[in-house]
Design a protein around this motif. Structure first.
Motif, PDB file in Angstrom:
ATOM      1  N   VAL A   1       5.601   5.980   0.898  1.00 16.30           N
ATOM      2  CA  VAL A   1       5.105   6.804   1.996  1.00 16.30           C
ATOM      3  C   VAL A   1       5.221   8.254   1.550  1.00 16.30           C
ATOM      4  O   VAL A   1       6.258   8.667   1.029  1.00 16.30           O
ATOM      5  CB  VAL A   1       5.926   6.591   3.298  1.00 16.30           C
ATOM      6  CG1 VAL A   1       5.430   7.518   4.401  1.00 16.30           C
ATOM      7  CG2 VAL A   1       5.896   5.148   3.744  1.00 16.30           C
TER       8      VAL A   1
ATOM      9  N   ARG B   1       0.822  -1.201   0.000  1.00 19.44           N
ATOM     10  CA  ARG B   1       0.000   0.000   0.000  1.00 19.44           C
ATOM     11  C   ARG B   1       0.861   1.258   0.000  1.00 19.44           C
ATOM     12  O   ARG B   1       2.006   1.247   0.434  1.00 19.44           O
ATOM     13  CB  ARG B   1      -0.858   0.046   1.264  1.00 19.44           C
ATOM     14  CG  ARG B   1      -1.985  -0.925   1.287  1.00 19.44           C
ATOM     15  CD  ARG B   1      -2.713  -0.797   2.608  1.00 19.44           C
ATOM     16  NE  ARG B   1      -3.998  -1.448   2.538  1.00 19.44           N
ATOM     17  CZ  ARG B   1      -4.776  -1.635   3.577  1.00 19.44           C
ATOM     18  NH1 ARG B   1      -4.412  -1.223   4.768  1.00 19.44           N
ATOM     19  NH2 ARG B   1      -5.935  -2.226   3.450  1.00 19.44           N
TER      20      ARG B   1
ATOM     21  N   ILE C   1       1.213   4.714   1.881  1.00 17.49           N
ATOM     22  CA  ILE C   1       0.875   5.254   3.194  1.00 17.49           C
ATOM     23  C   ILE C   1       0.973   6.773   3.122  1.00 17.49           C
ATOM     24  O   ILE C   1       1.994   7.310   2.686  1.00 17.49           O
ATOM     25  CB  ILE C   1       1.835   4.719   4.272  1.00 17.49           C
ATOM     26  CG1 ILE C   1       1.728   3.195   4.355  1.00 17.49           C
ATOM     27  CG2 ILE C   1       1.564   5.376   5.619  1.00 17.49           C
ATOM     28  CD1 ILE C   1       2.854   2.544   5.154  1.00 17.49           C
TER      29      ILE C   1
ATOM     30  N   LEU D   1      -0.336  -0.145  11.900  1.00 24.32           N
ATOM     31  CA  LEU D   1      -0.501  -0.550  10.499  1.00 24.32           C
ATOM     32  C   LEU D   1      -0.570  -2.068  10.364  1.00 24.32           C
ATOM     33  O   LEU D   1      -1.334  -2.589   9.548  1.00 24.32           O
ATOM     34  CB  LEU D   1       0.643   0.014   9.643  1.00 24.32           C
ATOM     35  CG  LEU D   1       0.599   1.517   9.396  1.00 24.32           C
ATOM     36  CD1 LEU D   1       1.927   1.988   8.811  1.00 24.32           C
ATOM     37  CD2 LEU D   1      -0.568   1.872   8.473  1.00 24.32           C
TER      38      LEU D   1
ATOM     39  N   VAL E   1      -2.010   7.473   8.027  1.00 23.48           N
ATOM     40  CA  VAL E   1      -1.493   7.475   9.391  1.00 23.48           C
ATOM     41  C   VAL E   1      -1.667   8.903   9.884  1.00 23.48           C
ATOM     42  O   VAL E   1      -0.967   9.813   9.441  1.00 23.48           O
ATOM     43  CB  VAL E   1      -0.015   7.043   9.456  1.00 23.48           C
ATOM     44  CG1 VAL E   1       0.544   7.248  10.859  1.00 23.48           C
ATOM     45  CG2 VAL E   1       0.152   5.598   9.013  1.00 23.48           C
TER      46      VAL E   1
ATOM     47  N   GLY F   1      -7.232   3.669   7.988  1.00 25.56           N
ATOM     48  CA  GLY F   1      -6.135   4.412   8.574  1.00 25.56           C
ATOM     49  C   GLY F   1      -6.054   4.205  10.067  1.00 25.56           C
ATOM     50  O   GLY F   1      -6.878   3.499  10.667  1.00 25.56           O
TER      51      GLY F   1
ATOM     52  N   VAL G   1      -3.571   4.038   2.609  1.00 22.03           N
ATOM     53  CA  VAL G   1      -3.875   4.021   4.036  1.00 22.03           C
ATOM     54  C   VAL G   1      -3.292   5.279   4.666  1.00 22.03           C
ATOM     55  O   VAL G   1      -2.222   5.751   4.275  1.00 22.03           O
ATOM     56  CB  VAL G   1      -3.341   2.736   4.707  1.00 22.03           C
ATOM     57  CG1 VAL G   1      -1.834   2.640   4.605  1.00 22.03           C
ATOM     58  CG2 VAL G   1      -3.777   2.633   6.143  1.00 22.03           C
TER      59      VAL G   1
END
Length: 168
Positions: free
Chosen positions: A76, A2, A4, A162, A100, A142, A98
């Motif tokens: 990321v 994924r 992030i 995660l 964070v 998330g 996703v």
């Protein structure tokens, strides 16, 4: 893998934690501020909050980066993503992205912002960031991670959270 998106108000450590997450996962990292057009940086440097029109080209540039990494090595990227609409716009480029969300109390974040050197975002914009913030909602993929502690501790909490997410 994924993509992030490390989100939150200015001063939460998105850049530091994002780079540490990417390093820990062995995937590329991109600094969201690098995607801002010069006009946005000038506006924020002058202490003027961005509006949705200002953010559109920035979000589109980040979305392109996300799309190019989705379904491959992942990546990321740090991006404030303060509103649900902004996250939806980014998610449209990679539905399995996703988030964070780095969270913390205003006084701690303001203290960290004041200690930064060479960053264009003044502490005077922190209140507008909190006013704009729409935390992750239950239907968004998330995790929320508190920013108290060292960057390494925050990163470990993010990695643990995660790992608990279901795989797409």
């Amino acid at each position: 893998m994924r993509v992030i998106v490390v989100m939150g108000v200015a001063g939460t450590g998105k850049t530091t934690v994002g780079a540490l997450l990417a390093d820990a996962l062995g995937i590329p990292y991109a600094e969201g501020d690098a995607f801002h057009p010069a006009a946005n940086v000038a506006k924020m440097s002058a202490g003027t909050p961005l509006d949705d029109t200002d953010r559109a080209p920035w979000l589109d540039a980040i979305g392109e980066w996300i799309r190019n990494r989705a379904g491959t090595r992942g990546g990321v990227v740090s991006a404030s993503s303060l509103k649900r609409a902004y996250r939806d716009r980014l998610r449209a480029t990679a539905p399995d992205a996703v988030f964070v969300h780095l969270t913390g109390e205003g006084p701690l974040i303001e203290k960290r912002m004041a200690a930064r050197r060479g960053h264009f975002m003044p502490t005077t914009l922190l209140d507008s960031q909190f006013a704009t913030l729409e935390p992750l909602q239950a239907d968004e993929v998330g995790v929320a991670v508190d920013v108290s502690g060292t960057p390494e501790e925050i990163t470990e909490r993010a990695l643990a959270a995660l790992r608990r997410l279901p795989t797409p």
